[in-house]
Write a protein that holds these residues in place. Structure first.
Motif, PDB file in Angstrom:
ATOM      1  N   ALA A 107       0.859  -1.188   0.000  1.00  0.00           N
ATOM      2  CA  ALA A 107       0.000   0.000   0.000  1.00  0.00           C
ATOM      3  C   ALA A 107       0.888   1.228   0.000  1.00  0.00           C
ATOM      4  O   ALA A 107       2.042   1.199   0.410  1.00  0.00           O
ATOM      5  N   SER A 108       0.386   2.332  -0.471  1.00  0.00           N
ATOM      6  CA  SER A 108       1.165   3.550  -0.633  1.00  0.00           C
ATOM      7  C   SER A 108       1.617   4.087   0.715  1.00  0.00           C
ATOM      8  O   SER A 108       2.717   4.642   0.832  1.00  0.00           O
ATOM      9  N   ALA A 136      10.033   4.520   3.283  1.00  0.00           N
ATOM     10  CA  ALA A 136      10.991   5.474   2.726  1.00  0.00           C
ATOM     11  C   ALA A 136      11.480   6.406   3.825  1.00  0.00           C
ATOM     12  O   ALA A 136      12.669   6.743   3.886  1.00  0.00           O
ATOM     13  N   VAL A 137      10.600   6.848   4.721  1.00  0.00           N
ATOM     14  CA  VAL A 137      10.993   7.724   5.829  1.00  0.00           C
ATOM     15  C   VAL A 137      11.988   6.988   6.722  1.00  0.00           C
ATOM     16  O   VAL A 137      13.012   7.549   7.146  1.00  0.00           O
ATOM     17  N   CYS A 138      11.721   5.736   7.027  1.00  0.00           N
ATOM     18  CA  CYS A 138      12.648   4.943   7.877  1.00  0.00           C
ATOM     19  C   CYS A 138      14.006   4.765   7.187  1.00  0.00           C
ATOM     20  O   CYS A 138      15.063   4.897   7.827  1.00  0.00           O
ATOM     21  N   ALA A 182      19.577   6.005   6.814  1.00  0.00           N
ATOM     22  CA  ALA A 182      20.667   6.442   5.935  1.00  0.00           C
ATOM     23  C   ALA A 182      21.328   7.685   6.511  1.00  0.00           C
ATOM     24  O   ALA A 182      22.564   7.829   6.466  1.00  0.00           O
ATOM     25  N   PHE A 183      20.495   8.616   7.082  1.00  0.00           N
ATOM     26  CA  PHE A 183      21.058   9.823   7.676  1.00  0.00           C
ATOM     27  C   PHE A 183      22.008   9.475   8.819  1.00  0.00           C
ATOM     28  O   PHE A 183      23.117   9.988   8.914  1.00  0.00           O
TER      29      PHE A 183
END
Length: 190
Positions: free
Chosen positions: A20-21, A28-30, A35-36
């Motif tokens: 689901a979107s 993507a936020v995680c 990554a940050f």
């Protein structure tokens, strides 16, 4: 419509393989947050560790190269010292041989001088013994000749001068016969 048709229609609307979107958005936020933190904290530490390790390896290689150069220089120095020691040992051997020859020569000269001295002493002693024997023999032969002359003549020869002349004449004749015997032997050999 049958229940299978309903499932097929619902399936056509919604693909089971695609999430689901809202799931994609939160994922993507995680990933961005992770990554940050990875880029901000983990990658610099990992890079620093790798840089430190590379520096240690390079330092170790440099030390190994220096050790190899030092070992090569030590080998050259040892070879030079060994060559010098061999040359010095050869010189010592040569000096020792020369000194040995000189000592042997000196010993031979001393031994020859001692042998010459002993030979000369022995020759003098032999000559002295020969003269003593000759004098003793002359005296004994003179006495025997004098006694023999007294018996032949029938009188005692008491005159010392006469007795001495008789003895000397007898010994001279005896010496002449002794000297003539070797000359006759040489003539017979020829």
């Amino acid at each position: 419509m049958t229940p299978t048709d309903l499932v097929l229609a619902a399936a056509e609307e919604h693909n089971v393989l695609l999430p689901a979107s809202y799931d994609i958005l939160w994922s993507a936020v995680c990933v961005v947050i992770i990554a940050f933190f990875l880029v901000k904290y983990a990658v610099p530490r990992l890079t620093a560790m790798l840089d430190e390790r590379a520096a240690k390896i390079e330092a170790g290689l440099a030390q190994a190269e220096e050790a190899q150069q030092a070992a090569a220089q030590a080998e050259e120095q040892i070879a030079a010292e060994l060559g010098a020691a061999r040359r010095e040992a050869a010189e010592v051997r040569e000096r020792a041989q020369e000194e040995g020859k000189q000592i042997v020569g000196d010993a031979r000269a001393k031994a020859q001088a001692e042998a010459d001295r002993v030979t000369a002493n022995a020759a003098r002693q032999i000559e002295a013994d020969r003269q003593a024997a000759q004098i003793s023999l002359r005296t004994d032969v003179g006495m025997l000749a004098s006694e023999l002359a007294s018996r032949i003549v029938g009188e005692s020869v008491t005159d010392r001068a006469l007795q001495s002349r008789v003895i000397d004449r007898f010994l001279d004749e005896l010496d002449a016969q002794t000297a003539q015997a070797p000359a006759d032997a040489k003539v017979q050999e020829a």
